[in-house]
Design an enzyme around this catalytic site. Structure first.
Site, short mmCIF file in Angstrom:
data_model
loop_
_atom_site.label_atom_id
_atom_site.label_comp_id
_atom_site.label_asym_id
_atom_site.label_seq_id
_atom_site.Cartn_x
_atom_site.Cartn_y
_atom_site.Cartn_z
N ALA A 65 0.89 -1.20 0.03
CA ALA A 65 0.01 0.00 0.11
C ALA A 65 0.96 1.31 0.07
O ALA A 65 2.06 1.11 0.37
CB ALA A 65 -0.86 -0.04 1.10
N GLY A 110 0.85 -5.05 0.92
CA GLY A 110 -0.50 -5.24 -0.08
C GLY A 110 -0.41 -6.07 -1.25
O GLY A 110 -1.22 -6.28 -2.07
N GLU A 113 -0.41 -9.28 -0.40
CA GLU A 113 -2.01 -9.81 0.00
C GLU A 113 -2.87 -9.79 -1.51
O GLU A 113 -3.53 -10.47 -1.75
CB GLU A 113 -2.54 -8.46 0.76
N GLU A 133 4.49 -5.10 7.10
CA GLU A 133 3.88 -3.93 7.98
C GLU A 133 4.50 -3.81 9.42
O GLU A 133 4.26 -2.52 9.87
CB GLU A 133 2.56 -4.32 7.88
N1 COA Z 1 4.62 3.06 -0.58
C1 COA Z 1 4.81 4.54 -1.02
N2 COA Z 1 6.27 4.39 -1.83
C2 COA Z 1 6.91 3.43 -2.00
C3 COA Z 1 6.55 2.12 -1.50
C4 COA Z 1 5.43 2.23 -0.82
N3 COA Z 1 4.92 0.93 -0.28
N4 COA Z 1 7.51 1.21 -1.83
C5 COA Z 1 8.53 1.95 -2.48
N5 COA Z 1 8.06 3.18 -2.63
C6 COA Z 1 8.83 4.39 -3.45
C7 COA Z 1 9.82 4.73 -2.73
O1 COA Z 1 9.49 5.77 -1.60
C8 COA Z 1 10.80 5.34 -3.73
O2 COA Z 1 10.30 6.61 -4.19
P1 COA Z 1 11.27 8.00 -4.14
O3 COA Z 1 12.06 7.56 -5.39
O4 COA Z 1 10.08 9.09 -4.76
O5 COA Z 1 11.84 8.21 -3.02
C9 COA Z 1 10.43 4.42 -4.59
O6 COA Z 1 9.50 3.56 -4.64
C10 COA Z 1 11.72 3.41 -4.95
O7 COA Z 1 11.56 2.74 -3.80
P2 COA Z 1 13.24 2.56 -3.01
O8 COA Z 1 12.90 2.32 -1.54
O9 COA Z 1 14.25 3.58 -3.46
O10 COA Z 1 13.72 1.15 -3.66
P3 COA Z 1 14.90 0.30 -3.43
O11 COA Z 1 15.25 -0.62 -4.25
O12 COA Z 1 16.13 0.76 -2.33
O13 COA Z 1 14.03 -0.83 -2.03
C11 COA Z 1 12.22 -1.92 -1.13
C12 COA Z 1 12.80 -1.42 -2.43
C13 COA Z 1 10.88 -2.61 -1.87
C14 COA Z 1 12.88 -2.66 -0.34
C15 COA Z 1 11.53 -0.75 -0.19
O14 COA Z 1 11.06 0.08 -1.34
C16 COA Z 1 10.73 -0.69 0.69
O15 COA Z 1 10.67 -1.30 1.57
N6 COA Z 1 9.24 -0.29 0.17
C17 COA Z 1 8.29 -0.46 1.32
C18 COA Z 1 7.82 -1.95 1.57
C19 COA Z 1 6.71 -1.90 2.44
O16 COA Z 1 6.89 -1.57 3.70
N7 COA Z 1 5.36 -2.31 2.15
C20 COA Z 1 4.35 -2.54 3.12
C21 COA Z 1 3.56 -1.18 3.15
S1 COA Z 1 2.08 -1.40 4.24
#
Ligand code: COA
Length: 257
Positions: A65, A110, A113, A133
């Protein structure tokens, strides 16, 4: 037609691609609203026989999400957000036509999910799964606490949700979440090939299979559902055609009636 989705219908297969690659296809309000509409299309468009949900780019299926929409939400707003997600994902799970997740990268929160709400998953060997989460002080809110336990079992669901750790596509296959793991370039061709086989079967029988499996429980209710749906198949032209074709040693021609 859509701002955050690419929707393509070819040979009866509707491919829905979540298209926010710069945000790893995170599910914001717009994506959820458009996904809801696209799934309505799967239900109502007679040209669609089955569907694929996938993510754009080679990095993410859906990274969860959209966390930027979480800040400042009240308890009631949090519940409303979860309810909206539940309604859409239930619509996917209960669709009368097969919907397969083609998991091409991160399937987190999400995203995991969403894949679990589909009827089954095929994954690229580069895919990663997780319910992180807990790292945000949260729990899954789009059905993850309920659906993961059904496929992976209680111990694995507990551990994945409590640790927030990511697992590979191969581990997810071992957990029963993923049916098959393939090289990334083979992902969509593989899912399309499977769906072409499935689409050649009787549509009402397919809808009844989805319905009965969704009614699985540990009581008599699931068996009762199967008895009812089995009987209903006998009232279809397709069942008569299927049995006649077998006896006449020819291929059946199903019409969805
Ligand atoms: N919601 C909003 N934005 C998200 C996102 C999310 N769930 N997951 C990734 N993004 C965005 C990042 O903020 C970043 O945006 P920016 O370039 O404007 O800063 C972009 O997507 C790229 O992500 P980034 O974190 O730079 O890539 P990465 O390769 O370093 O890491 C992940 C990849 C997937 C490990 C990391 O993005 C992450 O942990 N995301 C969240 C996962 C999460 O907690 N999901 C559950 C949500 S309830």
């Amino acid at each position: 037609m859509y701002e955050t989705l690419l929707v393509d219908i070819e040979e009866g297969i509707c491919t829905i691609t979540i298209n926010r690659p710069d945000k790893l296809n995170a599910l914001n309000k717009t994506v959820m609203g458009e996904l809801d509409k696209a799934i309505d299309g799967v239900y109502n468009n007679e040209a669609i026989k089955s569907a694929i949900i996938t993510g754009s780019g080679n990095k993410a299926f859906v990274a969860g999400a959209d966390i930027s929409e979480f800040q400042g939400l009240t308890k009631e707003q949090g519940m409303a957000l979860a309810k909206r997600g539940h309604d859409i994902f239930l619509k996917i799970e209960r669709a009368p036509k097969p919907i397969v997740a083609a998991v091409n990268g991160f399937a987190l929160g999400g995203g995991c999910e969403l894949a679990l709400a589909c009827h089954f998953m095929i994954a690229a060997d580069s895919a990663k799964f997780g319910q992180p989460e807990v790292n945000l002080g949260l729990i899954p809110g789009y059905g993850g606490t309920q659906r993961l336990v059904q496929v992976a079992g209680k111990g694995r669901a507990m551990e994945l949700l409590m640790s927030g750790r990511m697992i590979t596509a191969q581990e997810a296959q071992g957990y029963g979440m993923v049916n098959e793991v393939v090289p990334p370039r083979d992902l969509l061709p593989k899912v399309k090939e499977l769906l072409q086989t499935i689409q050649s079967k009787a549509p009402i029988a397919l809808a009844n299979i989805i319905d009965c499996i969704n009614h699985f429980d540990h009581t008599q209710k699931g068996y009762d559902r199967e008895i009812q749906k089995f009987g209903e198949c006998f009232a279809t032209e397709d069942m008569q055609e299927g049995a006649t074709a077998f006896l006449e040693k020819r291929k059946p021609s199903f019409k969805g009636k």
